[in-house]
Design an enzyme around this catalytic site. Structure first.
Site, short mmCIF file in Angstrom:
data_model
loop_
_atom_site.label_atom_id
_atom_site.label_comp_id
_atom_site.label_asym_id
_atom_site.label_seq_id
_atom_site.Cartn_x
_atom_site.Cartn_y
_atom_site.Cartn_z
N ASN A 486 0.86 -1.18 0.00
CA ASN A 486 0.00 0.00 0.00
C ASN A 486 0.90 1.23 0.00
O ASN A 486 1.33 1.71 1.03
CB ASN A 486 -0.91 -0.02 1.23
CG ASN A 486 -1.98 1.05 1.13
OD1 ASN A 486 -1.74 2.12 0.58
ND2 ASN A 486 -3.14 0.77 1.70
N ASP A 487 1.16 1.71 -1.19
CA ASP A 487 2.08 2.83 -1.39
C ASP A 487 1.69 4.07 -0.60
O ASP A 487 2.49 4.99 -0.46
CB ASP A 487 2.04 3.24 -2.87
CG ASP A 487 3.18 2.65 -3.66
OD1 ASP A 487 4.24 2.42 -3.07
OD2 ASP A 487 2.99 2.44 -4.86
N CYS A 488 0.47 4.11 -0.18
CA CYS A 488 -0.04 5.33 0.45
C CYS A 488 -0.11 5.23 1.97
O CYS A 488 -0.54 6.16 2.63
CB CYS A 488 -1.39 5.68 -0.15
SG CYS A 488 -1.23 6.00 -1.92
#
Ligand code: BGC
Ligand code: NOJ
Length: 815
Positions: A486-488
């Site tokens: 989850n890059d965020c």
């Protein structure tokens, strides 16, 4: 509501009206020359790199949207009326519009005023060009006087520069026109050794190469003055905006069909043979001319088109299923496999949502994409794995992205996305299972592209796992770094400046924030390593990683990882839980449920089932499973980008389709085929065809996200085409639900089917051997009895034949 239909025998999606809710795209090309094409002929082309070798111009975020394309105009010279057979850009109503998106080609046709025009667009195998094969048929009972215009707008090569650097670019444009071929040669006089061309098979009545001369000042592509007046101006571009336009005039007898072939191509010359005559500034055309001439003849075009079809027959023939569910069949046999190949070719570079100027190849993206295409292109998978491994850092970490042209890690983005290296283990083991190529493990591969650091690929895998073990936090769970999958979820970023990148700004030391998702992923990767090491008789590795995995599983199942009803997602910089009932928002997340269970947690103590029940209760919607609930409603400094998205979008509680198949796989691990398949169908594009007005994106391929239940547009898909969703859904349906997986010594058959199915048949080619599979349901459970070539075998693996046979018959009875 539907906007078209699937034509499965032709492997096409047929769009029946041009004004789809969003432009619905397809891709042309699969080697070096690529193009995107929408259902109204929008899109652009490039050679290898969508940023650095852009051949035609596209206007992203334009109004009306989807602008710039491969536009044909038809002018009825009797009425003086003109239109676009692809509807755009003129948008005059047309009759009988159809767009057939097929495997590497698109055919767009329509009729107006008794004239039927149809264009077949494709890239001939082995060439760096695309063909527009146009036919115009006069369906009237009298003769028709027609002018046809084919047009392109050239980009000045570097797409980023092309959009920004006008003080220079309005001065550099150059072309040459010879007969029915227009050559675009901006910057060829200096350091470029390449040019583009736009050729026409007919004797032309005129041409244009200066945009303003063709369109007229203050006019657009919807009403070019030259078309309105029926007369191209023979303009030669100097500076400003070079275009390519050919005008073909024809008087068609009643019933007559005229075929016109346009070629849009890219060519390079050796530096010392750029000009002809030498010393001039005229392009040397001796090498390109024979290629152009060959395809201006219809026979070569038909042969090349047939060859494209044969190549796809071969690729899609490697794995074929026949299940009781039509949507499954058409996705597995056609569209999902096709999307896997396109996604592998282009990674995340060029789509309606990816402008082609952004990222290189992602480490975790490419390694996951491999899972979906390895059976179709094992040699290319091998090359990709070795390229990726060569960018790995010596501590086992990974550059988050690398540039395909240089094959080097991207310094601007850097590393420390702590999940990255683990995906390499999954990819390599999947490759070895598919190919039996254990030799790849001995390949000497450098670290960080540095000569002298060569180590066997197996060593890279060990360091990948050790990277996690060397970075454990206060709960002995893996530190998250800048983000995991989850890059965020940016737990070490703490950004207060607008515009700062959440992924590259790191303000905390990263010694506290931990990821339960990485813990699960580690367990899955360690299990793969243990299996691999067993094949290599490396008991040292089996013991080491078996032991580390057991210890990690225990932590995931302990209160550090288990919240009571589900698995915790992470710990933030302050040591606070994320994804726990104790949180105000973000109480439960999808990723740690999927990966803890795939890693093996909770399978013998009910926790896996409990977690999946919580997913069903809190995260599942009719349109798929959302990332988290409740969505974050305000910005949290300590959580990063996830909390910047309005609730229901992207990583903040959308249905991020990439993560849904992890739950499908997890459901099969607890034996729940009904729920696994139900989730599969909820996001399956083909199964959403009937709700086209809600889904809005293409019904034949996956999109990255579907708006979650917190969004006003719940059910709307965005960011279609280039997404890890393709590979993972393919894995979920073919390997977990249908249960067909390559094993080191054969083909493993362990279906976990919906109860209502009485079975299915399939054919799967593995290492040159075709396995014909019949699965029959004899009871409601998931135990499998296998009969291979008439003989019952123990276990679930049909072994590779040892006597050189290339055909094996498997009957699997599930009870
Ligand atoms: C996107 C991610 C992407 C990241 C890259 C985010 O906004 O949602 O999918 O990987 O940006 O910066
Ligand atoms: C898209 C990115 O390409 C991928 O690497 C990432 O895992 C997902 N977004 C989720 O953030």
């Amino acid at each position: 509501m539907r906007y078209g239909y699937f034509d499965d025998p032709a492997r096409e999606y047929v769009i029946e009206r041009p004004d789809t809710p969003l432009p619905w795209f397809n891709y042309l090309g699969s080697e070096g020359y690529f193009g995107l094409i929408s259902n109204t002929a929008g899109g652009y082309s490039f050679y290898k790199d969508a940023r650095l070798r852009r051949i035609t111009r596209y206007r992203y975020n334009n109004v009306p949207f989807d602008f710039g394309g491969r536009y044909i105009y038809v002018r009825d010279n009797d009425s003086q009326e003109f239109w676009s057979p692809s509807w755009q850009p003129v948008r005059t109503p047309v009759d009988d519009y159809t767009c057939r998106h097929g495997m590497g080609y698109t055919i767009i046709g329509s009729s107006r005023a008794g004239l039927r025009t149809e264009t077949r667009y494709f890239v001939p195998p082995g060439e760096t060009m695309e063909i527009w094969d146009v036919t115009v048929t006069n369906q009237r009972d009298t003769a028709a006087d027609v002018s046809l215009f084919g047009s392109v707008e050239f980009a000045l090569w570097d797409a980023q520069d092309d959009m920004t650097n006008f003080q220079r670019n309005f001065n550099t444009g150059e072309v040459e026109v010879e007969g029915s071929t227009i050559y675009h040669k901006t910057e060829y006089r200096e350091r470029r050794d390449h040019f583009a061309y736009f050729a026409c098979s007919a004797d032309t009545a005129g041409f244009d190469t200066q945009r303003e001369a063709f369109l007229g000042a203050y006019r657009g592509w919807d009403s070019p003055r030259a078309v309105a007046e029926g007369r191209a101006t023979n303009s030669v571009a100097h500076g400003w905006s070079p275009v390519g336009v050919h005008q073909v005039d024809a008087v068609l007898a009643a019933g007559e069909t005229r075929r016109i072939v346009f070629l849009l191509g890219y060519a390079e010359n050796p530096r010392d043979a750029k000009f002809d005559p030498p010393g001039s500034t005229t392009i040397n055309k001796r090498r390109v001319r024979p290629v152009i001439d060959r395809y201006l003849n219809g026979g070569a075009v038909d042969e090349a088109f047939a060859e494209t079809g044969r190549r796809w027959d071969e690729l899609l023939g490697l794995f074929h299923v026949d299940t009781p569910d039509h949507d499954t069949n058409r996705m597995v046999n056609i569209w999902n496999a096709y999307q896997n190949m396109v996604t592998f070719n282009l990674s995340r570079s060029a789509s309606f949502f990816e402008s082609g100027v952004g990222r290189g190849l992602g480490f975790r993206d490419s390694t996951q994409d491999l899972l979906g295409f390895v059976h179709m292109a094992p040699e290319r998978a091998r090359e990709r794995v070795l390229d990726l491994a060569a960018t790995q850092l010596s501590d086992g970490g990974a550059y988050h992205q690398y540039q395909p042209l240089t094959k080097r890690g991207n310094d601007a983005v850097g590393s420390n996305f702590n999940d990255d290296p683990l995906w390499l283990v999954l990819a390599v083991v999947a490759y070895v299972r598919e190919t039996g190529d254990f030799g790849i493990l001995d390949e000497m591969v450098v670290y960080e592209n540095t000569p002298g650091t060569e180590r066997p690929l197996l060593d890279h895998l060990e360091r990948s796992l050790n990277f996690t073990l060397d970075r454990l936090g206060p709960h002995q769970l893996p530190l998250i770094g800048r983000a995991d999958w989850n890059d965020c979820l940016n737990l070490n970023c703490f950004s207060e400046e607008s515009g700062e990148s959440f992924q590259t700004t790191t303000s905390q030391d990263g010694k506290v924030a931990e990821s339960v998702m990485i813990a699960g992923l580690f367990c899955a990767a360690a299990a793969e390593m243990v299996d691999l090491a067993a094949q290599l008789d490396r008991t040292d590795l089996t013991e080491k990683y078996g032991g580390e995995r057991a210890a990690m599983l225990a932590r995931i199942e302990s209160p550090a990882g288990w919240d009571g009803e589900w698995f915790i997602r992470a710990y933030d910089h302050f040591g606070n839980k994320i994804g726990s009932a104790d949180c105000e928002e973000g109480k439960i997340f999808i990723e740690s449920q999927g990966w803890s269970i795939i890693g093996g947690a909770g399978l013998d103590n009910g926790k896996a089932e409990r977690a999946l029940a919580s997913v069903a209760e809190h995260l599942a919607t009719d349109h798929g499973i959302v990332v988290n609930q409740p969505a974050y409603t305000s910005y949290h400094l300590e959580l990063g980008e996830i909390s910047t998205y309005p609730p229901g979008y992207k990583e903040n509680a959308s249905i991020f389709c990439h993560s849904n198949p992890w739950i499908m796989v997890a459901e099969t691990l607890v034996g729940n085929g009904d729920r696994a398949f139900d989730y599969y169908k909820r996001i399956c594009p083909a199964a959403r065809e009937d709700i086209g007005e809600v889904h809005r994106a293409e019904p034949y391929i996956y999109a990255q996200t579907i708006a979650g239940k917190d969004a006003p547009t719940h059910g709307e898909a965005k960011n279609s085409w280039l997404t890890g969703t393709a590979a993972w859904n393919y894995v979920a349906i073919t390997q977990a639900i249908l249960g067909i997986r390559p094993a080191f010594n054969g083909l493993d058959i362990r279906p976990v089917l919906p109860k209502a199915w009485d079975g299915y048949t399939a054919s799967r080619k593995l290492r040159g051997v075709t396995f014909d599979i019949t699965v029959k349901r004899a009871g409601t459970g998931n135990s499998v009895a296998l009969v291979v070539d008439g003989t019952p075998v123990d276990g679930s693996v049909a072994p590779m034949p040892e006597d050189g046979r290339d055909q094996v018959t498997i009957v699997a009875t599930v009870s």
